[in-house]
Design an enzyme around this catalytic site. Structure first.
Site, short mmCIF file in Angstrom:
data_model
loop_
_atom_site.label_atom_id
_atom_site.label_comp_id
_atom_site.label_asym_id
_atom_site.label_seq_id
_atom_site.Cartn_x
_atom_site.Cartn_y
_atom_site.Cartn_z
N SER A 159 5.24 34.38 29.13
CA SER A 159 6.05 33.20 28.76
C SER A 159 6.05 32.15 29.87
O SER A 159 6.45 31.01 29.64
CB SER A 159 7.49 33.60 28.40
OG SER A 159 8.19 34.03 29.54
N HIS A 160 5.60 32.52 31.07
CA HIS A 160 5.52 31.54 32.16
C HIS A 160 4.16 31.58 32.85
O HIS A 160 4.04 31.25 34.02
CB HIS A 160 6.69 31.71 33.14
CG HIS A 160 7.98 31.24 32.52
ND1 HIS A 160 8.66 31.99 31.60
CD2 HIS A 160 8.65 30.07 32.62
CE1 HIS A 160 9.72 31.31 31.17
NE2 HIS A 160 9.74 30.15 31.78
N GLU A 171 9.24 32.54 25.12
CA GLU A 171 8.97 33.73 24.30
C GLU A 171 9.03 33.37 22.81
O GLU A 171 8.16 33.78 22.03
CB GLU A 171 10.04 34.78 24.64
CG GLU A 171 9.73 36.19 24.23
CD GLU A 171 8.55 36.79 24.99
OE1 GLU A 171 7.73 37.44 24.34
OE2 GLU A 171 8.45 36.59 26.22
P1 NDP Z 1 12.84 39.69 30.26
O1 NDP Z 1 13.93 39.98 29.30
O2 NDP Z 1 11.46 40.00 29.87
O3 NDP Z 1 13.13 40.46 31.63
C1 NDP Z 1 14.30 40.23 32.32
C2 NDP Z 1 14.44 41.15 33.52
O4 NDP Z 1 14.81 42.45 33.07
C3 NDP Z 1 13.17 41.35 34.33
O5 NDP Z 1 13.48 41.41 35.68
C4 NDP Z 1 12.62 42.67 33.80
O6 NDP Z 1 11.78 43.36 34.71
C5 NDP Z 1 13.88 43.44 33.53
N1 NDP Z 1 13.74 44.45 32.49
C6 NDP Z 1 13.23 44.28 31.25
N2 NDP Z 1 13.29 45.44 30.57
C7 NDP Z 1 13.84 46.37 31.40
C8 NDP Z 1 14.16 47.74 31.29
N3 NDP Z 1 13.93 48.43 30.18
N4 NDP Z 1 14.72 48.37 32.36
C9 NDP Z 1 14.96 47.68 33.50
N5 NDP Z 1 14.69 46.36 33.67
C10 NDP Z 1 14.14 45.72 32.63
O7 NDP Z 1 12.89 38.17 30.73
P2 NDP Z 1 13.43 36.86 30.00
O8 NDP Z 1 12.70 36.64 28.72
O9 NDP Z 1 14.89 36.85 29.96
O10 NDP Z 1 12.93 35.75 31.08
C11 NDP Z 1 11.55 35.62 31.37
C12 NDP Z 1 11.32 34.63 32.47
O11 NDP Z 1 11.64 33.32 32.01
C13 NDP Z 1 12.14 34.82 33.75
O12 NDP Z 1 11.21 34.98 34.80
C14 NDP Z 1 12.93 33.52 33.92
O13 NDP Z 1 13.02 33.03 35.25
C15 NDP Z 1 12.09 32.55 33.10
N6 NDP Z 1 12.91 31.44 32.61
C16 NDP Z 1 12.80 30.21 33.23
C17 NDP Z 1 13.57 29.16 32.79
C18 NDP Z 1 13.54 27.83 33.48
O14 NDP Z 1 14.25 26.93 33.05
N7 NDP Z 1 12.79 27.65 34.52
C19 NDP Z 1 14.47 29.30 31.64
C20 NDP Z 1 14.53 30.62 31.12
C21 NDP Z 1 13.76 31.66 31.58
P3 NDP Z 1 10.18 43.36 34.47
O15 NDP Z 1 9.73 41.94 34.74
O16 NDP Z 1 9.65 44.37 35.43
O17 NDP Z 1 9.95 43.75 33.03
O1 PYC Z 2 11.33 29.61 28.74
O2 PYC Z 2 13.43 29.09 28.35
C1 PYC Z 2 12.33 28.87 28.88
C2 PYC Z 2 12.20 27.67 29.72
C3 PYC Z 2 12.91 26.51 29.63
C4 PYC Z 2 12.44 25.69 30.61
C5 PYC Z 2 11.47 26.36 31.27
N1 PYC Z 2 11.34 27.58 30.73
#
Ligand code: NDP
Ligand code: PYC
Length: 339
Positions: free
Chosen positions: A46-47, A187
């Site tokens: 997703s990134h 995602e």
């Molecule tokens: P996920 O739900 O995929 O993962 C979230 C965290 O939970 C990770 O550290 C992951 O580790 C951990 N995790 C997942 N499953 C398990 C499990 N079963 N047991 C233990 N730990 C677990 O991520 P999101 O979809 O919420 O976010 C993805 C990315 O998007 C992030 O890196 C976030 O910074 C980025 N993002 C950026 C935004 C922006 O504005 N810049 C906005 C929103 C999100 P692991 O990676 O090892 O699976």
């Molecule tokens: O994946 O939610 C996201 C996001 C928003 C801005 C950058 N990433």
């Protein structure tokens, strides 16, 4: 074209060239490529490279300064302020990191405030830079309004990522990094591209009704993770990393940008802690933490970050796996940019 593998170095070279050819300065191209390739390397699609087109579209729309020269101000006590000058946050963070680390060692705790940055990235690369300094870290930022608060139906909060890291001896740090929406918006975008339905509980349509249709979700509102709890954490991020640092909250960020199809501009807050200074000689915090983390693993539970570090090891040995469509997208971006 077929699915295949590409080395980390070769992909970094291609992504850097695509971004530089689009008009970004060499420093920005390198900082952006590092984060995007790290996403692919660690299995965070997703990134990963899917974000390149968004970076180029943001430039085409005139909503990012491609050669912004971030300025790190003289620290104000524990606060290290970095003016990103309308460029992507990645370079601003890199410039501020040495000062943040120095201040955290001096005072036990320091905060980096990044203002006026454009942000699309995962936060764990920044957190890993902090843990590599032997410090614990937290990072958070708003986004643009795409998430309804728990009990509401209209977008107001961002997907507001929140990340934490703790340094460990001789092994990867403990790092979590998550959107405060059920999943990152990226995602949902990947589900839309694949034509797959969303799982229940991720989103509402524009009429505020639950939906499994990614298109309707992108037009409507995503939901916070954990109901009222995620909603409150997301609100805290709006207050600390938006209102408190004198920058946009997610609603004003969207108002300014007018669209969710390119990267948003706002600020970011990053905290660094020196564990030994906090413990004040009472105990060895790193040893206590190791025992605690070991107890989690002892139950057979996986740690956050573990999947990522395993993907990284695999990519370092075998290269990064890309689909034929992803190779084609890189070729297209190389030849035509986002045209
Ligand atoms: P996920 O739900 O995929 O993962 C979230 C965290 O939970 C990770 O550290 C992951 O580790 C951990 N995790 C997942 N499953 C398990 C499990 N079963 N047991 C233990 N730990 C677990 O991520 P999101 O979809 O919420 O976010 C993805 C990315 O998007 C992030 O890196 C976030 O910074 C980025 N993002 C950026 C935004 C922006 O504005 N810049 C906005 C929103 C999100 P692991 O990676 O090892 O699976
Ligand atoms: O994946 O939610 C996201 C996001 C928003 C801005 C950058 N990433």
């Amino acid at each position: 074209m077929r699915d295949g593998f590409v080395s980390i170095d070769a992909l970094t070279e291609r992504v850097t060239a695509i971004i530089a050819n689009a008009g970004f300065s060499a420093d920005h191209a390198a900082a952006l490529a590092r984060t995007i390739v790290a996403g692919e390397r660690d299995g965070c699609k997703s990134h990963g490279i899917y974000r390149i087109a968004g970076c180029l579209r943001t430039l085409e729309a005139g909503k990012v300064v491609p050669d912004a020269d971030p300025v790190v101000a003289e620290p104000d006590g524990a606060i290290v302020r970095v003016d990103a000058k309308g460029g992507f946050a990645n370079l601003a963070f890199t410039r501020g990191l040495p000062v943040l680390a120095e201040q955290a060692r001096k005072s036990g705790l320091a905060a980096m405030v990044i203002n006026d940055c454009v942000h699309f990235a995962a936060l764990w690369p920044e957190i890993e830079d902090i843990t590599a300094e032997g410090l614990a870290g937290m990072a958070m930022c708003p986004s643009y309004a795409t998430v309804a608060p728990a009990g509401g139906t209209q977008p107001l909060l961002g997907t507001n990522p929140f990340a934490f890291g703790w340094p460990r001896e001789g092994q990867p740090p403990y790092v979590f990094d998550f959107a405060t929406s059920v999943v990152a918006r990226g995602e949902v975008e990947l589900y839309r591209r694949a034509g797959d339905p969303l799982p229940d509980g991720w989103a509402l349509d524009a009429d505020g009704q639950p939906t499994n249709d990614p298109e309707a979700a992108l037009d409507g509102a995503m939901l916070p993770f954990g109901g009222h709890k995620g909603s409150a954490i997301s609100t805290m991020i709006e207050l600390l990393a938006g209102a408190m640092i004198g920058d946009f909250t997610s609603d004003t960020a969207l108002e300014w940008l007018g669209t969710t199809t390119i990267a948003p501009r706002h600020g970011e807050l990053i905290l660094a802690f020196d564990p030994a200074r906090f413990a004040g000689g009472r105990a060895d915090p790193r040893a206590t933490a190791e025992a605690f983390i070991g107890a989690i693993e002892g139950q057979g539970a996986r740690l956050p970050g573990q999947r990522r570090f395993a993907a990284r090891d695999k990519a370092m040995n075998e290269g990064i796996a890309l689909t034929a469509a992803e190779f084609e997208e890189l070729d297209r971006l190389e030849k035509e940019g986002v045209a």
